[in-house]
Design an enzyme around this catalytic site. Structure first.
Site, PDB file in Angstrom:
ATOM      1  N   ARG A 159      22.207 -24.711   5.462  1.00  0.00           N
ATOM      2  CA  ARG A 159      22.545 -25.977   5.315  1.00  0.00           C
ATOM      3  C   ARG A 159      23.840 -26.272   6.146  1.00  0.00           C
ATOM      4  NH1 ARG A 159      25.870 -28.882   1.706  1.00  0.00           N
ATOM      5  NH2 ARG A 159      25.031 -30.831   0.910  1.00  0.00           N
ATOM      6  N   LYS A 164      33.372 -24.743   5.460  1.00  0.00           N
ATOM      7  CA  LYS A 164      34.183 -24.327   4.224  1.00  0.00           C
ATOM      8  C   LYS A 164      35.361 -23.559   4.460  1.00  0.00           C
ATOM      9  CE  LYS A 164      30.179 -25.163   1.034  1.00  0.00           C
ATOM     10  NZ  LYS A 164      29.135 -24.455   0.260  1.00  0.00           N
TER      11      LYS A 164
END
Length: 387
Positions: free
Chosen positions: A357, A323
């Site tokens: 995740r 991210k």
């Protein structure tokens, strides 16, 4: 000659010392100091807490003017070990000024729920995921599912609607169309019998369709705030991931702001947990929502103090895979963020996460095995209560 060695965590070493069992149980509660920020206390309560903490050998740090009652409300930091906490909690439960509630809140934090860590692999059946390498056609998704099973991934999270910053909501029809061939493959090969399957969706009918195909987990970025989503999962024996997001994907990163980050997310989780439990749903996972309506500072604070949310007693999921917060720390493209991803995820495990995740499952499985080998205490029990 005597030799002094510093121990980062001496509980395991204490056990290996072969003390008397009773002695070990007493001493293990003195091996670590825990710190709690206690906010919005009335001045009398703050000073009572200070005195009671000192009386049991702990401490409660307050601003220097607290003893003079110059303000009505004070924040402080409580520092104590488990042995001291048992004595302090008994005292606080007899005190006025909301200190009974403070004792109950401390008690919930001091249960230290722990869950066995798991790797959740990502499959994006989308054309616009922020990380290009994660975008999979139906055929590529099938091959990747089999590959993840071979690697030893424990959960596969499949999504057909991108929720990257700036994205718009995908129609139910489009989401179903992207999933159709993948779901047919899952039913044909009985994939649901080989691995835990999760659907990353905010669409109630898509959630129900996947549950009917044998999926075990619903990962909802809207945190089950839609009554229709709660109704969709009612009656199924599935787990529900409640994720926190401020705003919506299209606008969530436009100057996110919080009066108190932890208070607001805590209240959100409390509300959604009650709503799910009221509908008979007890298998819940909490996701703080890294990158979903949060600045870099918000994201880092949540990772550093992730353990706060363990007081709910549910597993914590963290998904920071490649991210943009990594780019804000050290400028790089999504393709260059594996190292930063591993650093964040290992810190998350240290601070209480039990589901990671990620895109790069093979590398994460290796990192997790190495991290577990370094731990001094086993994490293979469902939860551990120390109060």
């Amino acid at each position: 000659m005597a030799f002094v060695q510093y121990l980062e965590n001496c509980e395991n070493e204490l056990k290996n010392l072969h003390c008397e069992d009773i002695g070990y149980q007493i001493l293990r509660n003195k091996t670590k100091t825990f710190c709690f920020s206690i906010q919005s206390l009335k001045a009398p309560a703050a000073n009572i807490l200070k005195q009671e903490a000192l009386a049991v050998g702990a401490d409660f740090a307050l601003p220097r003017d607290a003893i003079l009652y110059k303000r009505e409300i004070y924040n402080g930091i409580l520092m104590l070990n488990l042995s001291q906490s048992k004595a302090l909690l008994k005292k606080l439960k007899l005190q006025p000024f909301e200190l009974k509630q403070v004792a109950q809140d401390l008690e919930s934090h001091l249960k230290f729920h722990r869950f066995k860590p798991k790797i959740m692999g990502i499959i994006n059946a989308t054309p616009d995921s922020f990380y290009q390498d994660s975008r999979k056609s139906a055929q590529e998704a099938k091959l990747r599912i089999l590959e993840m099973i071979q690697e030893g991934v424990e959960i596969i999270d499949i999504g057909a609607a991108s929720t990257r910053p700036g994205s718009t909501w995908v129609s139910e029809e489009e989401e179903k169309a992207r999933l159709k061939n993948i779901l047919d493959f899952i039913k044909q090969e009985k994939i649901n019998e080989k691995i835990i399957l999760s659907i990353d969706t905010y669409t109630p009918n898509v959630a129900r369709m996947c549950l009917d195909c044998g999926f075990h987990l619903i990962n909802d970025i809207t945190g089950f705030t839609k009554k229709e989503m709660i109704e969709a999962v009612r009656g199924y024996d599935c787990e529900c991931v409640v994720m926190h997001m401020q705003g919506n994907p299209k606008e969530m990163q436009n100057n996110p702001h919080y009066q108190n980050l932890f208070v607001e997310i805590d209240k959100f989780f409390e509300t959604q947990i009650k709503a799910l439990e009221k509908s008979g749903i007890s298998k819940i996972i909490l996701d703080i929502g890294i990158g979903f309506g949060k600045t870099l500072e918000h994201n880092l604070a949540l990772i550093k103090h992730l353990g706060h949310f363990l007081h709910f007693g549910y597993p914590l999921l963290v998904g920071a895979s490649r991210k943009s917060l990594i780019d804000k720390i050290t400028p790089c493209s999504a393709e260059e963020r594996l190292s930063g991803t591993l650093a964040i995820h290992l810190e998350s495990l240290k601070n209480g996460a039990s589901i990671i995740r990620c895109h790069d499952t093979k590398e994460h499985i290796q990192a997790l095995k190495t991290w577990l080998a370094l731990q001094e205490t086993k994490l293979d029990i469902p939860s551990q209560e120390v109060i």
